[in-house]
Each structure stands twice: as structure tokens, then as C-alpha cells.
Design an enzyme around this catalytic site. Structure first.
Site, PDB file in Angstrom:
ATOM      1  N   ARG A  26       0.826  -1.212   0.000  1.00  0.00           N
ATOM      2  CA  ARG A  26       0.000   0.000   0.000  1.00  0.00           C
ATOM      3  C   ARG A  26       0.856   1.255   0.000  1.00  0.00           C
ATOM      4  O   ARG A  26       0.456   2.281  -0.552  1.00  0.00           O
ATOM      5  CB  ARG A  26      -0.928  -0.039   1.218  1.00  0.00           C
ATOM      6  CG  ARG A  26      -2.071  -1.067   1.020  1.00  0.00           C
ATOM      7  CD  ARG A  26      -2.663  -1.471   2.347  1.00  0.00           C
ATOM      8  NE  ARG A  26      -3.848  -2.321   2.240  1.00  0.00           N
ATOM      9  CZ  ARG A  26      -3.852  -3.648   2.034  1.00  0.00           C
ATOM     10  NH1 ARG A  26      -2.695  -4.298   1.869  1.00  0.00           N
ATOM     11  NH2 ARG A  26      -4.992  -4.323   1.973  1.00  0.00           N
ATOM     12  N   GLY A  94      -1.375 -11.897  -5.092  1.00  0.00           N
ATOM     13  CA  GLY A  94      -2.803 -11.606  -5.164  1.00  0.00           C
ATOM     14  C   GLY A  94      -3.107 -10.182  -4.714  1.00  0.00           C
ATOM     15  O   GLY A  94      -3.984  -9.516  -5.277  1.00  0.00           O
ATOM     16  N   ASP A 315      -3.787 -15.468   7.293  1.00  0.00           N
ATOM     17  CA  ASP A 315      -2.527 -15.909   6.679  1.00  0.00           C
ATOM     18  C   ASP A 315      -1.699 -16.805   7.603  1.00  0.00           C
ATOM     19  O   ASP A 315      -0.680 -17.358   7.191  1.00  0.00           O
ATOM     20  CB  ASP A 315      -1.680 -14.696   6.273  1.00  0.00           C
ATOM     21  CG  ASP A 315      -2.290 -13.969   5.083  1.00  0.00           C
ATOM     22  OD1 ASP A 315      -3.126 -14.561   4.377  1.00  0.00           O
ATOM     23  OD2 ASP A 315      -1.922 -12.796   4.865  1.00  0.00           O
ATOM     24  N   ARG A 387       4.052 -19.853   2.671  1.00  0.00           N
ATOM     25  CA  ARG A 387       3.728 -20.021   4.092  1.00  0.00           C
ATOM     26  C   ARG A 387       3.659 -21.501   4.495  1.00  0.00           C
ATOM     27  O   ARG A 387       3.956 -21.854   5.631  1.00  0.00           O
ATOM     28  CB  ARG A 387       2.428 -19.304   4.438  1.00  0.00           C
ATOM     29  CG  ARG A 387       2.505 -17.798   4.201  1.00  0.00           C
ATOM     30  CD  ARG A 387       1.466 -17.023   4.952  1.00  0.00           C
ATOM     31  NE  ARG A 387       1.319 -15.676   4.396  1.00  0.00           N
ATOM     32  CZ  ARG A 387       2.140 -14.660   4.629  1.00  0.00           C
ATOM     33  NH1 ARG A 387       3.191 -14.816   5.418  1.00  0.00           N
ATOM     34  NH2 ARG A 387       1.945 -13.481   4.083  1.00  0.00           N
TER      35      ARG A 387
HETATM   36  C1  S3P Z   1      -4.207  -9.069   2.200  1.00  0.00           C
HETATM   37  C2  S3P Z   1      -5.444  -9.580   2.490  1.00  0.00           C
HETATM   38  C3  S3P Z   1      -5.693 -11.015   2.712  1.00  0.00           C
HETATM   39  C4  S3P Z   1      -4.406 -11.778   2.954  1.00  0.00           C
HETATM   40  C5  S3P Z   1      -3.331 -11.403   1.996  1.00  0.00           C
HETATM   41  C6  S3P Z   1      -3.010  -9.923   2.107  1.00  0.00           C
HETATM   42  C7  S3P Z   1      -4.064  -7.621   1.985  1.00  0.00           C
HETATM   43  O1  S3P Z   1      -6.295 -11.550   1.555  1.00  0.00           O
HETATM   44  O2  S3P Z   1      -4.650 -13.165   2.889  1.00  0.00           O
HETATM   45  O3  S3P Z   1      -2.145 -12.133   2.239  1.00  0.00           O
HETATM   46  O4  S3P Z   1      -2.917  -7.113   1.991  1.00  0.00           O
HETATM   47  O5  S3P Z   1      -5.089  -6.946   1.826  1.00  0.00           O
HETATM   48  P1  S3P Z   1      -7.900 -11.544   1.354  1.00  0.00           P
HETATM   49  O6  S3P Z   1      -8.318 -10.156   1.152  1.00  0.00           O
HETATM   50  O7  S3P Z   1      -8.128 -12.392   0.127  1.00  0.00           O
HETATM   51  O8  S3P Z   1      -8.457 -12.174   2.600  1.00  0.00           O
END
Ligand code: S3P
Length: 432
Positions: A26, A94, A315, A387
Site C-alpha cells: 500500500r 494476489g 494468513d 507459508r
Molecule cells: C491481504 C489480504 C488477505 C491476505 C493477503 C493480504 C491484503 O487476503 O490473505 O495475504 O494485503 O489486503 P484476502 O483479502 O483475500 O483475505
């Protein structure tokens, strides 16, 4: 790359793990679209966050690495991103893909987001559907997976959206698109997810309202550059907290750990399992609370993990499952079906791994039940999941022979230097 991990009994040390992954992503995103120059320290130089950084460089943002984990980001303003000349490759990340989809939906450039084999299989409709309601032109492949194509539109429409899955990535994508929408965009969540986007928007002086599980942003305002100190990642600290707890003799202190209450579920769960965890030196670091955590050898006991703690520990379940395997009695995790769509299907990957180590596991659609016992050695498939790989390395503190873990290269996505940290506190990991 694989790990061969020899059994060890004791774990001792005092460490500071690398910066928080969510906050690092971010910091680059918001600093890039801010007015002025921001300095980031403690930035996680893992592959995921570097993928975010490279994507913004491809869109014309000058980002200087001025030291280890130190970036100077020359913001281009909310509409200053320029057309990249190729696809944006977000690797395994992701978070990069979902947040960028929201942030880019309101830009006047064409972008295509791709990733590695794991990311190309992950669900993206959860962000593209609400963004389409905002009149964004975003699309996925037919089965809802990447590539994500983002085309410019005249205007984004503000919406009020109730999250269907407890996901900070979805919430953040909508809020980031909301910065570009006409009117006030609101996201309601019934289960509280990590709020780093909200906190960081405030640090960049962007007005936002948070009330009764609903976050609202008005579109059209500027972000003002700021300096960000990224705390150490509680998700990385978790491996060492569990290491100390399951060791015969264990005491590990980790400093400057991010203690945002939307992230500390792992501590609550381990404490309910009777973990000896002490929290001290609490302070604020750039809008986020931090503390030192000392964990010591503990007689863990199995629990039913309270479902309200699942989002704030999402996580950490791979390492919580290792703690469960070392606890007396049964630990049940439920309401955690999101674990099936992480970097791997973590329910199945962990269940298979623990079964290989001779631990009784019952797998359900939304979780698993683990009966604590004596761990053997064995060959564990990490499923290319960072992980999962790190969690089974920690399990060597209770195994009676070598644990071999396959496909460990993705540990570098979130925790560069993991092997050195782990070996410094008493593990014996050989990288092959
Ligand atoms: C994250 C949100 C989570 C987490 C990921 C990081 C983030 O995912 O599992 O490692 O930085 O917003 P989800 O939003 O799919 O729960």
C-alpha cells in the site's frame, strides 16, 4: 529449490523480521499517486512487493531505492500514471493484482495484469464484479481468473457495497476505485478485515469515514505525500512465535511487530491454546501500533478456533496448524474456506503435509481438525506456497527425523532471508 530440515529441539534468539507485506504494497501504491515525494522505510523487499514496485515504475513512477528497505517515491498525482508498454506481471501476488485492479479502474490507461501459475488460477471476479457495478471496464478470463484487462472509462460511479467474502483485498480495491468515482463509495463488512488501506489513506491526508463496519471515501480528492515507516510483519513473526512455543527449550523475542488489531488473531488463538506470549514495548509507528513479542516454550492444548478470529489470522493458519499438531488434544478450524483460494489450497496442502508427518487430520470443506501427536519426518509438498514451506520447516522442532520440503523458492515472495533467520534461532535448514 527444496529445504532439508534436520530435527532440532531448542529455539532461542532476539530478531526483527522484515517489513509488513500488506503495508509495503500500500505504501508504494498510495505514494505513487500522491502529490509530492514520499519516503518509505522498512519496506519489504520480497518478490510480491517488488512486483508492485515494478508495476508502478512501468507506469512512469520514479522510485529510488536509497538503502535496504528504503524507498523514495516521486508521486505523479492521482492522474499521472502513464501507459505501460507491456503487461504488468505481478508474479505470485494476489494483493498486487486485486488492489491494482481497483486503483487502475479509474485511470486513462489500458492495462493487462498477469501473474505466475498460482496467481493465474486465483479468483478475480470478487473484485471485478463490484468494480463493474461502479461502471469500470474490467474483465477476466471466462472462469473469472487472470489475465485482468482494464480499460479506461469516462467516469466511475460511487457505490455502496456489502462484502460477500471477508476480504481486505476486495474492500481495498473498491476503496481505491472510489478515490476516482463521482460521489461517496462505501464498503460494508460484517466480518472485520485488515484496515491498512484505511489507515494509510489517512496518513496521506485523504478524508475517509469509518463507522459501524462501513468505510466511506469521497472521490476526487488529492493524496499528499508523507513518510511511512513499515512495521515488522506479524505474519512472518508468527513462524518464530510458534517455534519458541513448540521447542523443548524456547524463548524468542521479535521487535517492532505490527500489532494492528485486525491482524493479531494469531496471538489470540495461540494464547487460547495456552501459549506463553508476552507483549511489551507497545508504541505507534506511522499510524500502526507495534510491540515486541516474547514467546516461550509452552504446553499447548487443542481448541476450537473461534470463527470470529478467522479473518484476523487468515494468513497464519499454516503455522497455527503446526502448533495444533504439537498440542495436546484436538484443534478444529472452521469457517475458513478462504484458505482454499490462497497461494495454494492451504487446507488440503497442510492436511496432506501433517498426515505425512503421522498426525491425524480430518479435512472439511471449510477447515480441518488436527489431533496433536508425535511428528515423524517425511517429504512435504509445499504446493509452491511460501507459508506452507516455512510452517513445515518450523515443524522440525518436534520431528524425529528430517523433513524435506519441495518447491521452496516462493518463500522469497514474503520473507527474504527466512532461512538465515530460522537457522540463527536454532533450526537447521539446508537449501538444495
Ligand atoms: C491481504 C489480504 C488477505 C491476505 C493477503 C493480504 C491484503 O487476503 O490473505 O495475504 O494485503 O489486503 P484476502 O483479502 O483475500 O483475505
Amino acid at each position: 529449490m527444496k529445504y532439508i530440515v534436520e530435527p532440532r529441539k531448542n529455539a532461542h534468539g532476539e530478531i526483527t523480521v522484515p517489513g509488513d507485506k500488506s503495508i509495503s504494497h500500500r505504501s508504494v501504491m498510495l505514494a505513487s499517486i500522491a502529490e509530492g515525494t514520499s519516503n518509505v522505510s522498512g519496506f519489504l523487499e520480497g518478490e510480491d512487493c517488488l512486483a508492485t514496485m515494478n508495476a508502478f515504475r512501468q507506469m512512469g513512477v520514479q522510485i529510488d531505492r536509497v538503502g535496504e528497505g528504503e524507498l523514495t517515491i516521486h508521486g505523479v498525482g492521482r492522474n499521472g500514471l502513464t501507459q505501460p508498454n507491456k503487461t504488468l506481471d505481478l508474479g505470485n501476488s494476489g494483493t498486487s493484482m486485486r488492489l491494482l485492479t481497483g486503483l487502475l479502474a479509474g485511470q486513462s490507461i489500458h492495462t493487462e495484469l498477469v501473474g505466475d501459475g498460482s496467481l493465474m488460477k486465483r479468483p478475480m471476479r470478487r473484485v471485478c464484479d463490484p468494480l463493474s457495478l461502479m461502471a469500470a471496464n474490467v474483465s477476466t478470463s471466462e472462469d473469472g481468473t487472470p489475465p485482468v484487462l482494464i480499460r479506461p472509462v469516462d467516469h466511475l460511479k460511487a457505490i455502496t457495497y456489502e462484502l460477500l467474502v471477508a476480504s481486505a483485498q476486495v474492500k481495498s480495491a473498491i476503496l481505491l476505485a472510489g478515490l476516482y468515482a463521482q460521489g461517496t463509495t462505501s464498503v460494508k463488512e460484517s466480518k472485520i478485515t485488515r484496515d491498512h488501506t484505511e489507515r494509510m489513506l489517512e496518513s496521506f491526508n485523504y478524508p475517509l469515514e469509518v463507522k459501524d463496519g462501513c468505510v466511506s471515501v469521497e472521490g476526487g480528492k488529492q493524496l499528499q505525500a508523507t513518510d511511512i515507516q513499515v512495521p515488522a510483519d506479524i505474519s512472518s513473526a508468527a513462524f518464530f512465535i510458534v517455534a519458541a512455543c513448540i521447542a523443548d527449550q524456547g524463548e524468542i523475542t521479535i521487535h517492532h511487530v505490527g500489532m494492528n488489531p485486525t491482524r493479531t488473531g494469531v496471538l489470540d488463538i495461540l494464547q487460547q491454546m495456552n501459549a506463553n506470549i508476552e507483549i511489551h514495548n507497545q508504541e505507534m509507528m506511522g499510524g500502526e501500533p507495534t510491540a515486541s513479542i516474547t514467546a516461550r516454550a509452552s504446553q499447548l492444548k487443542g481448541i476450537d478456533v473461534p470463527t470470529h478470529l478467522v479473518p484476523s489470522a487468515i494468513d497464519e493458519f499454516p503455522i497455527i496448524c503446526i502448533a495444533a499438531a504439537c498440542a495436546e488434544g484436538v484443534t478444529r478450524v472452521s469457517n475458513a474456506e478462504e484458505l482454499r483460494v490462497k497461494e495454494s489450497d492451504r487446507i488440503s496442502q497442510v492436511a496432506k503435509g501433517l498426515t505425512t508427518l503421522n498426525i491425524k487430520v480430518d479435512e472439511f470443506a471449510d477447515g480441518l481438525a488436527i489431533t496433536g501427536g508425535e511428528l515423524s519426518g517425511g517429504v512435504i509438498e509445499s504446493g509452491h506456497d511460501h507459508r506452507v514451506a516455512m510452517s513445515f520447516a518450523v515443524a522440525s522442532l518436534r520431528a524425529n527425523s528430517n523433513i524435506e520440503i519441495t518447491d521452496c523458492q516462493n518463500v522469497a515472495t514474503s520473507f527474504p532471508g527466512f532461512v538465515e533467520f530460522a537457522n540463527s534461532i536454532g533450526l537447521s535448514i539446508h537449501v538444495i
